[in-house]
Design a protein around this motif. Structure first.
Motif, PDB file in Angstrom:
ATOM      1  N   VAL A 221       0.842  -1.201   0.000  1.00 45.83           N
ATOM      2  CA  VAL A 221       0.000   0.000   0.000  1.00 45.83           C
ATOM      3  C   VAL A 221       0.872   1.244   0.000  1.00 45.83           C
ATOM      4  O   VAL A 221       1.796   1.374   0.809  1.00 45.83           O
ATOM      5  CB  VAL A 221      -0.943   0.015   1.227  1.00 45.83           C
ATOM      6  N   CYS A 222       0.552   2.149  -0.887  1.00 41.02           N
ATOM      7  CA  CYS A 222       1.315   3.388  -1.043  1.00 41.02           C
ATOM      8  C   CYS A 222       0.460   4.582  -0.657  1.00 41.02           C
ATOM      9  O   CYS A 222      -0.720   4.658  -1.020  1.00 41.02           O
ATOM     10  CB  CYS A 222       1.757   3.499  -2.503  1.00 41.02           C
ATOM     11  N   GLY A 223       1.036   5.511   0.073  1.00 45.09           N
ATOM     12  CA  GLY A 223       0.353   6.765   0.391  1.00 45.09           C
ATOM     13  C   GLY A 223       0.901   7.887  -0.466  1.00 45.09           C
ATOM     14  O   GLY A 223       2.115   7.946  -0.723  1.00 45.09           O
ATOM     15  N   VAL A 224       0.015   8.775  -0.929  1.00 42.78           N
ATOM     16  CA  VAL A 224       0.427   9.893  -1.785  1.00 42.78           C
ATOM     17  C   VAL A 224      -0.193  11.184  -1.273  1.00 42.78           C
ATOM     18  O   VAL A 224      -1.387  11.233  -0.942  1.00 42.78           O
ATOM     19  CB  VAL A 224      -0.003   9.662  -3.252  1.00 42.78           C
ATOM     20  N   ASP A 225       0.618  12.241  -1.221  1.00 41.28           N
ATOM     21  CA  ASP A 225       0.116  13.567  -0.864  1.00 41.28           C
ATOM     22  C   ASP A 225       0.956  14.620  -1.556  1.00 41.28           C
ATOM     23  O   ASP A 225       2.056  14.338  -2.041  1.00 41.28           O
ATOM     24  CB  ASP A 225       0.141  13.782   0.647  1.00 41.28           C
ATOM     25  N   GLU A 226       0.412  15.837  -1.605  1.00 41.53           N
ATOM     26  CA  GLU A 226       1.107  16.946  -2.268  1.00 41.53           C
ATOM     27  C   GLU A 226       1.487  18.021  -1.266  1.00 41.53           C
ATOM     28  O   GLU A 226       0.993  18.044  -0.143  1.00 41.53           O
ATOM     29  CB  GLU A 226       0.239  17.535  -3.384  1.00 41.53           C
ATOM     30  N   ALA A 227       2.338  18.923  -1.720  1.00 34.56           N
ATOM     31  CA  ALA A 227       2.687  20.107  -0.938  1.00 34.56           C
ATOM     32  C   ALA A 227       2.883  21.263  -1.906  1.00 34.56           C
ATOM     33  O   ALA A 227       3.569  21.119  -2.917  1.00 34.56           O
ATOM     34  CB  ALA A 227       3.967  19.874  -0.139  1.00 34.56           C
ATOM     35  N   GLY A 228       2.256  22.381  -1.607  1.00 35.41           N
ATOM     36  CA  GLY A 228       2.496  23.572  -2.402  1.00 35.41           C
ATOM     37  C   GLY A 228       1.481  23.860  -3.488  1.00 35.41           C
ATOM     38  O   GLY A 228       1.826  24.428  -4.521  1.00 35.41           O
ATOM     39  N   ARG A 229       0.218  23.529  -3.262  1.00 36.04           N
ATOM     40  CA  ARG A 229      -0.799  23.885  -4.264  1.00 36.04           C
ATOM     41  C   ARG A 229      -1.114  25.374  -4.230  1.00 36.04           C
ATOM     42  O   ARG A 229      -1.421  25.977  -5.251  1.00 36.04           O
ATOM     43  CB  ARG A 229      -2.095  23.086  -4.029  1.00 36.04           C
ATOM     44  N   GLY A 230      -1.043  25.974  -3.053  1.00 31.88           N
ATOM     45  CA  GLY A 230      -1.502  27.344  -2.897  1.00 31.88           C
ATOM     46  C   GLY A 230      -0.522  28.469  -3.154  1.00 31.88           C
ATOM     47  O   GLY A 230      -0.944  29.596  -3.420  1.00 31.88           O
ATOM     48  N   PRO A 231       0.798  28.242  -3.078  1.00 34.64           N
ATOM     49  CA  PRO A 231       1.746  29.342  -3.222  1.00 34.64           C
ATOM     50  C   PRO A 231       1.690  30.053  -4.567  1.00 34.64           C
ATOM     51  O   PRO A 231       1.194  29.513  -5.557  1.00 34.64           O
ATOM     52  CB  PRO A 231       3.103  28.651  -3.027  1.00 34.64           C
ATOM     53  N   LEU A 232       2.250  31.258  -4.575  1.00 37.31           N
ATOM     54  CA  LEU A 232       2.321  32.059  -5.799  1.00 37.31           C
ATOM     55  C   LEU A 232       3.583  31.761  -6.599  1.00 37.31           C
ATOM     56  O   LEU A 232       3.720  32.238  -7.727  1.00 37.31           O
ATOM     57  CB  LEU A 232       2.309  33.547  -5.449  1.00 37.31           C
TER      58      LEU A 232
ATOM     59  N   PRO B 250       3.309  -0.550  -6.120  1.00 34.12           N
ATOM     60  CA  PRO B 250       2.255  -0.778  -5.127  1.00 34.12           C
ATOM     61  C   PRO B 250       1.053  -1.534  -5.708  1.00 34.12           C
ATOM     62  O   PRO B 250       0.809  -1.497  -6.919  1.00 34.12           O
ATOM     63  CB  PRO B 250       1.848   0.638  -4.711  1.00 34.12           C
ATOM     64  N   ASP B 251       0.329  -2.199  -4.821  1.00 32.32           N
ATOM     65  CA  ASP B 251      -0.920  -2.860  -5.207  1.00 32.32           C
ATOM     66  C   ASP B 251      -2.089  -1.886  -5.140  1.00 32.32           C
ATOM     67  O   ASP B 251      -3.080  -2.041  -5.848  1.00 32.32           O
ATOM     68  CB  ASP B 251      -1.221  -4.036  -4.262  1.00 32.32           C
ATOM     69  N   LEU B 252      -1.967  -0.894  -4.245  1.00 29.74           N
ATOM     70  CA  LEU B 252      -3.031   0.095  -4.048  1.00 29.74           C
ATOM     71  C   LEU B 252      -2.398   1.424  -3.664  1.00 29.74           C
ATOM     72  O   LEU B 252      -1.445   1.459  -2.897  1.00 29.74           O
ATOM     73  CB  LEU B 252      -3.994  -0.353  -2.940  1.00 29.74           C
ATOM     74  N   VAL B 253      -2.951   2.504  -4.194  1.00 31.25           N
ATOM     75  CA  VAL B 253      -2.452   3.837  -3.885  1.00 31.25           C
ATOM     76  C   VAL B 253      -3.536   4.611  -3.132  1.00 31.25           C
ATOM     77  O   VAL B 253      -4.650   4.796  -3.635  1.00 31.25           O
ATOM     78  CB  VAL B 253      -2.073   4.606  -5.172  1.00 31.25           C
ATOM     79  N   LEU B 254      -3.217   5.047  -1.914  1.00 30.56           N
ATOM     80  CA  LEU B 254      -4.113   5.887  -1.105  1.00 30.56           C
ATOM     81  C   LEU B 254      -3.744   7.342  -1.355  1.00 30.56           C
ATOM     82  O   LEU B 254      -2.583   7.718  -1.182  1.00 30.56           O
ATOM     83  CB  LEU B 254      -3.960   5.556   0.382  1.00 30.56           C
ATOM     84  N   ILE B 255      -4.721   8.143  -1.755  1.00 29.46           N
ATOM     85  CA  ILE B 255      -4.453   9.518  -2.160  1.00 29.46           C
ATOM     86  C   ILE B 255      -5.229  10.489  -1.281  1.00 29.46           C
ATOM     87  O   ILE B 255      -6.434  10.328  -1.061  1.00 29.46           O
ATOM     88  CB  ILE B 255      -4.840   9.728  -3.635  1.00 29.46           C
ATOM     89  N   ASP B 256      -4.540  11.500  -0.790  1.00 27.32           N
ATOM     90  CA  ASP B 256      -5.198  12.525   0.018  1.00 27.32           C
ATOM     91  C   ASP B 256      -6.141  13.353  -0.853  1.00 27.32           C
ATOM     92  O   ASP B 256      -5.790  13.789  -1.940  1.00 27.32           O
ATOM     93  CB  ASP B 256      -4.154  13.445   0.650  1.00 27.32           C
TER      94      ASP B 256
ATOM     95  N   PRO C 197      -4.777   0.458  -8.948  1.00 30.62           N
ATOM     96  CA  PRO C 197      -5.958   0.703  -8.123  1.00 30.62           C
ATOM     97  C   PRO C 197      -5.694   1.874  -7.175  1.00 30.62           C
ATOM     98  O   PRO C 197      -4.591   1.995  -6.619  1.00 30.62           O
ATOM     99  CB  PRO C 197      -6.123  -0.605  -7.337  1.00 30.62           C
ATOM    100  N   THR C 198      -6.679   2.747  -7.000  1.00 31.17           N
ATOM    101  CA  THR C 198      -6.514   3.913  -6.131  1.00 31.17           C
ATOM    102  C   THR C 198      -7.724   4.075  -5.211  1.00 31.17           C
ATOM    103  O   THR C 198      -8.814   3.597  -5.507  1.00 31.17           O
ATOM    104  CB  THR C 198      -6.361   5.200  -6.960  1.00 31.17           C
ATOM    105  N   LYS C 199      -7.485   4.783  -4.113  1.00 34.47           N
ATOM    106  CA  LYS C 199      -8.568   5.134  -3.191  1.00 34.47           C
ATOM    107  C   LYS C 199      -8.299   6.527  -2.654  1.00 34.47           C
ATOM    108  O   LYS C 199      -7.202   6.784  -2.148  1.00 34.47           O
ATOM    109  CB  LYS C 199      -8.656   4.140  -2.023  1.00 34.47           C
ATOM    110  N   THR C 200      -9.254   7.427  -2.791  1.00 32.90           N
ATOM    111  CA  THR C 200      -9.094   8.775  -2.249  1.00 32.90           C
ATOM    112  C   THR C 200      -9.628   8.818  -0.816  1.00 32.90           C
ATOM    113  O   THR C 200     -10.613   8.152  -0.490  1.00 32.90           O
ATOM    114  CB  THR C 200      -9.831   9.811  -3.106  1.00 32.90           C
ATOM    115  N   ILE C 201      -8.964   9.619   0.012  1.00 32.40           N
ATOM    116  CA  ILE C 201      -9.372   9.764   1.413  1.00 32.40           C
ATOM    117  C   ILE C 201      -9.348  11.247   1.766  1.00 32.40           C
ATOM    118  O   ILE C 201      -8.268  11.867   1.762  1.00 32.40           O
ATOM    119  CB  ILE C 201      -8.438   8.996   2.365  1.00 32.40           C
ATOM    120  N   VAL C 202     -10.496  11.813   2.035  1.00 34.29           N
ATOM    121  CA  VAL C 202     -10.568  13.218   2.437  1.00 34.29           C
ATOM    122  C   VAL C 202      -9.893  13.380   3.801  1.00 34.29           C
ATOM    123  O   VAL C 202     -10.144  12.594   4.719  1.00 34.29           O
ATOM    124  CB  VAL C 202     -12.029  13.692   2.498  1.00 34.29           C
ATOM    125  N   LYS C 203      -9.013  14.360   3.895  1.00 29.33           N
ATOM    126  CA  LYS C 203      -8.203  14.576   5.097  1.00 29.33           C
ATOM    127  C   LYS C 203      -7.363  13.346   5.417  1.00 29.33           C
ATOM    128  O   LYS C 203      -7.093  13.025   6.585  1.00 29.33           O
ATOM    129  CB  LYS C 203      -9.071  14.970   6.294  1.00 29.33           C
TER     130      LYS C 203
END
Length: 206
Positions: free
Chosen positions: A24-35, A114-120, A130-136
């Protein structure tokens, strides 16, 4: 209601493994909001059952704690990769698609498939997995929290480095976000090469 100490950080990882997804893999981002600067994403695969003391959503941690966890995560992870999409790509394809591009690059650069990717969040990039989104998710899944820390630390390090090349903007302080200091610098000196021009149009009416 469980306290932070009692929270089951592995609930989504256990659910996945019970469904036959062992890696299982976790994925998240950083820096969507900056200018300014790229948007980063990280992909992390942790050993089954591992919860690292003090882990949390990177935004809830001090810089010192993030840095310490960053080192620990890199030593304990089965696989990890950090990638980004540039400010030019953000301007060309918009921030959402650029974020998805960074996530895709992060996952595809892993040394272990990975077999599954968990995405924020509630939207997902187009991955051949295969992917699964998770709010927060960065506050609920240890894998996503780990990804949030790696992405945040590496992006912050880059912005500090860029502050040496562009000393007038104070990137080492705000990491490219639209603070009063940053906006005043843009008005005084104009935009730099690493600014997201599409963001400046919205905020400053350029």
């Amino acid at each position: 209601m469980k306290t932070k100490a009692e929270k089951d950080w592995l609930i989504y990882e256990k659910e996945a493994q019970n469904s036959g997804y062992n890696i299982v893999c976790g994925v998240d981002e950083a820096g969507r909001g900056p200018l300014a600067g790229p948007v980063f994403a990280a992909a992390v695969i942790l050993p089954q059952g591992l919860v690292i003391e003090g882990i949390d959503d990177s935004k809830k941690l001090s810089e010192k704690k993030r840095e310490a966890l960053y080192i620990k995560l890199k030593s304990l992870a089965l696989a990890f990769n950090v990638a980004f999409a540039t400010e030019k790509e953000i301007d060309e394809i918009n921030i959402l698609n650029a974020t998805f591009l960074a996530m895709k690059r992060a996952v595809e650069g892993l040394s272990l498939r990975p077999d599954l990717v968990l995405i924020d969040g509630n939207r997902e990039p187009a991955l051949d997995l295969p992917t699964k989104t998770i709010v927060k998710g960065d506050s609920l899944s240890v894998s996503i929290a780990a990804a949030s820390i790696l992405a945040k630390v590496e992006r912050d390090r880059l912005m500090k480095k860029l502050s040496e090349k562009y000393p007038s903007y104070g990137f080492e302080k705000h990491k490219g976000y639209g603070t009063k200091l940053h906006l005043e610098a843009i008005k005084r000196y104009g935009s730099a090469e690493i600014h997201r021009k599409s963001f400046l149009k919205k905020i400053l009416g350029e």
